[in-house]
Structures are given as C-alpha cells and as structure tokens.
Scaffold this motif. Structure first.
Motif, PDB file in Angstrom:
ATOM      1  N   UNK A  69       2.685 -12.539 -77.875  1.00  0.00           N
ATOM      2  CA  UNK A  69       2.623 -11.543 -76.825  1.00  0.00           C
ATOM      3  C   UNK A  69       1.180 -11.130 -76.582  1.00  0.00           C
ATOM      4  N   UNK A  70       0.947 -10.578 -75.384  1.00  0.00           N
ATOM      5  CA  UNK A  70      -0.380 -10.110 -75.014  1.00  0.00           C
ATOM      6  C   UNK A  70      -0.227  -8.741 -74.379  1.00  0.00           C
ATOM      7  N   UNK A  71      -1.015  -7.756 -74.864  1.00  0.00           N
ATOM      8  CA  UNK A  71      -0.941  -6.403 -74.334  1.00  0.00           C
ATOM      9  C   UNK A  71      -1.645  -6.343 -72.979  1.00  0.00           C
ATOM     10  N   UNK A  72      -1.039  -5.653 -72.024  1.00  0.00           N
ATOM     11  CA  UNK A  72      -1.629  -5.444 -70.711  1.00  0.00           C
ATOM     12  C   UNK A  72      -1.335  -3.998 -70.342  1.00  0.00           C
ATOM     13  N   UNK A  73      -2.190  -3.072 -70.853  1.00  0.00           N
ATOM     14  CA  UNK A  73      -1.845  -1.669 -70.706  1.00  0.00           C
ATOM     15  C   UNK A  73      -0.567  -1.418 -71.485  1.00  0.00           C
ATOM     16  N   UNK A  74       0.446  -0.923 -70.790  1.00  0.00           N
ATOM     17  CA  UNK A  74       1.751  -0.695 -71.403  1.00  0.00           C
ATOM     18  C   UNK A  74       2.651  -1.932 -71.301  1.00  0.00           C
ATOM     19  N   UNK A  75       2.122  -2.999 -70.725  1.00  0.00           N
ATOM     20  CA  UNK A  75       2.939  -4.186 -70.466  1.00  0.00           C
ATOM     21  C   UNK A  75       2.638  -5.284 -71.478  1.00  0.00           C
ATOM     22  N   UNK A  76       3.680  -5.929 -71.993  1.00  0.00           N
ATOM     23  CA  UNK A  76       3.537  -7.044 -72.925  1.00  0.00           C
ATOM     24  C   UNK A  76       3.993  -8.331 -72.237  1.00  0.00           C
ATOM     25  N   UNK A  77       3.224  -9.385 -72.408  1.00  0.00           N
ATOM     26  CA  UNK A  77       3.612 -10.709 -71.916  1.00  0.00           C
ATOM     27  C   UNK A  77       4.134 -11.496 -73.114  1.00  0.00           C
ATOM     28  N   UNK A  81       5.348 -24.209 -61.034  1.00  0.00           N
ATOM     29  CA  UNK A  81       5.485 -22.912 -61.667  1.00  0.00           C
ATOM     30  C   UNK A  81       6.144 -21.916 -60.719  1.00  0.00           C
ATOM     31  N   UNK A  82       6.553 -20.802 -61.282  1.00  0.00           N
ATOM     32  CA  UNK A  82       7.080 -19.674 -60.514  1.00  0.00           C
ATOM     33  C   UNK A  82       6.647 -18.395 -61.208  1.00  0.00           C
ATOM     34  N   UNK A  83       6.129 -17.460 -60.438  1.00  0.00           N
ATOM     35  CA  UNK A  83       5.791 -16.136 -60.941  1.00  0.00           C
ATOM     36  C   UNK A  83       6.533 -15.128 -60.074  1.00  0.00           C
ATOM     37  N   UNK A  84       7.284 -14.248 -60.718  1.00  0.00           N
ATOM     38  CA  UNK A  84       8.051 -13.244 -59.992  1.00  0.00           C
ATOM     39  C   UNK A  84       7.838 -11.892 -60.661  1.00  0.00           C
ATOM     40  N   UNK A  85       7.427 -10.929 -59.869  1.00  0.00           N
ATOM     41  CA  UNK A  85       7.128  -9.590 -60.383  1.00  0.00           C
ATOM     42  C   UNK A  85       7.824  -8.572 -59.490  1.00  0.00           C
ATOM     43  N   UNK A  86       8.340  -7.517 -60.094  1.00  0.00           N
ATOM     44  CA  UNK A  86       8.961  -6.464 -59.303  1.00  0.00           C
ATOM     45  C   UNK A  86       7.970  -5.924 -58.281  1.00  0.00           C
ATOM     46  N   UNK A  87       8.474  -5.615 -57.098  1.00  0.00           N
ATOM     47  CA  UNK A  87       7.613  -5.229 -55.988  1.00  0.00           C
ATOM     48  C   UNK A  87       6.644  -4.108 -56.359  1.00  0.00           C
ATOM     49  N   UNK A  88       7.122  -3.115 -57.096  1.00  0.00           N
ATOM     50  CA  UNK A  88       6.253  -1.975 -57.404  1.00  0.00           C
ATOM     51  C   UNK A  88       5.288  -2.252 -58.553  1.00  0.00           C
ATOM     52  N   UNK A  89       5.312  -3.479 -59.094  1.00  0.00           N
ATOM     53  CA  UNK A  89       4.389  -3.836 -60.179  1.00  0.00           C
ATOM     54  C   UNK A  89       3.241  -4.726 -59.727  1.00  0.00           C
ATOM     55  N   UNK A  90       3.268  -5.177 -58.481  1.00  0.00           N
ATOM     56  CA  UNK A  90       2.113  -5.912 -57.965  1.00  0.00           C
ATOM     57  C   UNK A  90       0.924  -4.961 -57.888  1.00  0.00           C
ATOM     58  N   UNK A  91      -0.257  -5.510 -58.142  1.00  0.00           N
ATOM     59  CA  UNK A  91      -1.463  -4.695 -58.121  1.00  0.00           C
ATOM     60  C   UNK A  91      -1.767  -4.030 -59.447  1.00  0.00           C
ATOM     61  N   UNK A  92      -0.912  -4.282 -60.461  1.00  0.00           N
ATOM     62  CA  UNK A  92      -1.116  -3.692 -61.782  1.00  0.00           C
ATOM     63  C   UNK A  92      -1.556  -4.723 -62.819  1.00  0.00           C
ATOM     64  N   UNK A  93      -1.839  -5.928 -62.367  1.00  0.00           N
ATOM     65  CA  UNK A  93      -2.315  -6.967 -63.272  1.00  0.00           C
ATOM     66  C   UNK A  93      -1.233  -7.783 -63.938  1.00  0.00           C
ATOM     67  N   UNK A  94       0.042  -7.487 -63.650  1.00  0.00           N
ATOM     68  CA  UNK A  94       1.134  -8.219 -64.300  1.00  0.00           C
ATOM     69  C   UNK A  94       1.171  -9.668 -63.821  1.00  0.00           C
ATOM     70  N   UNK A  95       1.147  -9.865 -62.502  1.00  0.00           N
ATOM     71  CA  UNK A  95       1.195 -11.224 -61.956  1.00  0.00           C
ATOM     72  C   UNK A  95      -0.016 -12.031 -62.414  1.00  0.00           C
ATOM     73  N   UNK A  96      -1.196 -11.382 -62.453  1.00  0.00           N
ATOM     74  CA  UNK A  96      -2.404 -12.083 -62.882  1.00  0.00           C
ATOM     75  C   UNK A  96      -2.299 -12.524 -64.343  1.00  0.00           C
ATOM     76  N   UNK A  97      -1.752 -11.654 -65.199  1.00  0.00           N
ATOM     77  CA  UNK A  97      -1.606 -12.003 -66.612  1.00  0.00           C
ATOM     78  C   UNK A  97      -0.622 -13.145 -66.802  1.00  0.00           C
ATOM     79  N   UNK A  98       0.473 -13.132 -66.040  1.00  0.00           N
ATOM     80  CA  UNK A  98       1.439 -14.219 -66.128  1.00  0.00           C
ATOM     81  C   UNK A  98       0.819 -15.532 -65.642  1.00  0.00           C
ATOM     82  N   UNK A  99       0.042 -15.473 -64.561  1.00  0.00           N
ATOM     83  CA  UNK A  99      -0.618 -16.685 -64.067  1.00  0.00           C
ATOM     84  C   UNK A  99      -1.595 -17.227 -65.105  1.00  0.00           C
TER      85      UNK A  99
END
Length: 338
Positions: free
Chosen positions: A2-10, A93-111
């Motif tokens: 896992x990788x920490x991203x603020x409060x988000x873990x990948x 590949x496919x990256x899917x993030x909840x609409x309200x989570x774009x702009x928070x670095x989640x999609x970038x971390x998954x990519x």
C-alpha cells in the motif's frame, strides 16, 4: 502493498484471491463510475465481480489496485499485460475514481502504479478508453495521453426491432454461403477456420491507435470461451461459411454477442468480421441479422444490445443503423507512450 496518499491508501489486490471487502469495494466503484466506462461495462452484480476478480487463469495477466479512504473504496485501477506475441509491447488499463475524488491525487496515484507495473514488464504503450466529455477524459488528456481512436457507441432496444425485416434479411441469403451458429466453443471442424478469421481482424484499421496484434489460434479460441464461462457469460456466434480460392471451407464472416447472465437484460455485441476477400457481398448485415433473430427467439429476457464502431467505419455504422441501432454517448481510446 500500500501507499499513503493523505488519508487515502492505494492497495494492490492479491492475484485471484481478493477479500470480500475488496470485491464489494470494486463492485461499488465500477457501478458508480459506469457512465465513464464506455464499452467496458461494469459486472452485473457482486457475484459476477467476484468471478472476475477470482479468475485463476485469465487469458492475459491482470494487476489490480483499490484506493481506500478509511473503509470506503474511492477508486480502482487495473492493467492487463498481453501475452500474445504481437502485443507484448502493449498494456491496457482502466482507472476509475469517484466523481468527488478527482483533483485529490487519487487518479494520479493509481496511474503511477499502473505505469510502474507496465514499465517493469517491458511495455512501451499504455491504452485506455473513456466516454466522450467525461471527467475521466479530462484527466487522461491532462496526464499526457494522446487520442488514438474515436468510437460511436450504439444501442438497440429489442422492443423496437423490426423482426419481420430481420427475417427477410436472413432469408435473402448470399449465393454460395451458408449460415451456422454455436454457443461457446465452435464445433470441432470449425475451430481452426474460425481462429483464422479472428486472426484476420489484425488487418482492420484502428485510426491512430497502436493496438499491436492479437494472435488467434485454436487454443486461444477455446480459452476465450472458457474464460467467459468462468465469469458467468455466454458467447453466441453466427458465422457465414464459404469457400476460398482453393475450394476449402472458410468462416467468411461472423458476428458474436456476449450475454452477461445472472438475470441481466443487456447483451453486448462483440466482434463482427468479414474476411477481406468476401467483403461487398452483404455478409456483415446477414450475420448480424441472423444473430439478432436467434437472440430474440432464444433469449426473450434481453431488452437491449450495445455495440461500438470506429467513427470512421461508416459502413458498419450504417449496417447497425439499418438493423435498428441508435447512437448513444461516444467513446474515445487514448494511449500513452512509456
């Protein structure tokens, strides 16, 4: 891992051994981001998602991740590493993030995770797709992906289908050809010819998209049907049989539909192919009409059929529209050089 991203873990999913929480999280993300998925439609229910994630023998290796905020899944990613010799430089590949989570670095971390795995496996081209005008498309463009191909997505509502016209089209057989149909694996004497026709799909133009070659042989045909069955899907195929210049029987063209099963009222039109030497004789329309006639008669539970065509493939779009398909939201394929 896992990788920490603020409060988000990948978190990377264990191959073929996801937890119940991961299955539920994956299914929820797929369902809530379905509008952006385009032709990569989400699984119909949690059981189908479980079958997909637990498939021990996929045709190509798949690595998956979930992004978690506490106990809530907020995004997912997967990358498919093609085994086929002609596609060993390509990863989908496919990256899917909840609409309200774009702009928070989640999609970038998954990519970042996707790219790292693709590079480590020696891939030089990363492919994905998304619905036209979606937040996902905006993200891909911002991440450096270039447009590879524009697709028109179409939908047929079975209740609006002119079945008399279908029957008339099927009866107007092309001279020198005959129809055959099967479920799952082709009959033994047709597996080889069918594989050869699928292999011929590699000559189809795909605009600027660098797909590589998917090599089809008898083993891959069997494995493809087996993999679908393990996911609870059913493959229906209608083929036009003809003769080549040496008088040997060939699968001159075919149309394939995927039934999702599990009570789903939706079917997905997969490939429709006509061999180059047999084009211009109405075989594409013929096999598609025969497929729909079979589908409607044998599977009355199906209410709609979805398909996608290259925007530049005006001939196939016209065939679909003649049968009764209508355009819906478009889809674009993007690619990233690694």
């Amino acid at each position: 891992m896992s990788e920490k991203l603020g409060q988000t873990r990948i978190v990377r999913l264990a191959e073929a051994d996801p937890s119940d929480a991961e299955i539920a999280g994956w299914h929820q993300i797929r369902t809530e981001t379905a509008e952006e998925a385009g032709s990569d439609a989400p699984e119909r229910d949690a059981a189908a998602t479980a079958a997909l994630l637990r498939d021990p023998r996929p045709l190509d290796p798949v690595v998956r991740w979930l992004a978690w905020d506490g106990d809530t899944a907020v995004g997912l990613a997967w990358v498919r590493l093609h085994r086929s010799e002609g596609r060993r430089h390509v990863a989908n590949c496919r990256i899917a993030v909840l609409e309200d989570r774009y702009g928070q670095g989640v999609a970038e971390a998954l990519l970042d995770e996707v790219v790292a795995v693709a590079l480590a496996d020696g891939r030089s081209n990363l492919l994905t797709s998304t619905s036209v005008g979606s937040t996902g498309e905006e993200f891909l463009v911002g991440a450096g992906f270039g447009l590879g191909a524009d697709f028109s997505r179409l939908r047929l509502l079975v209740a609006d289908c002119d079945q008399e016209e279908l029957r008339a089209t099927v009866k107007s057989a092309s001279e020198g050809y005959s129809l055959v149909r099967w479920q799952g694996v082709p009959p033994g004497d047709l597996i080889g010819p069918f594989a050869a026709t699928r292999e011929a799909m590699n000559d189809m133009p795909v605009d600027e998209l660098e797909l590589g070659r998917i090599s089809w042989d008898e083993d891959r045909v069997r494995a493809n049907a087996r993999s679908a069955a393990q996911r609870g899907q059913t493959l229906l195929t209608v083929a036009a049989l003809g003769l080549d210049e040496q008088g040997a029987e060939v699968v001159a063209g075919f149309s394939e539909i995927v039934l999702e099963g599990g009570g789903s009222v939706r079917a997905r039109q997969s490939d429709t192919v006509v061999l180059r030497g047999h084009r211009g004789r109405g075989l594409g329309l013929w096999v598609k009409a025969a497929m729909l006639e079979w589908l409607i008669g044998a599977h009355p539970e199906i209410e709609e059929v979805l398909t996608a065509c290259l925007v530049s493939n005006v001939h196939m779009i016209a065939i679909n529209e003649q049968i009764g398909f209508l355009p819906i939201r478009g889809e674009r394929y993007y690619q990233l050089a690694l």
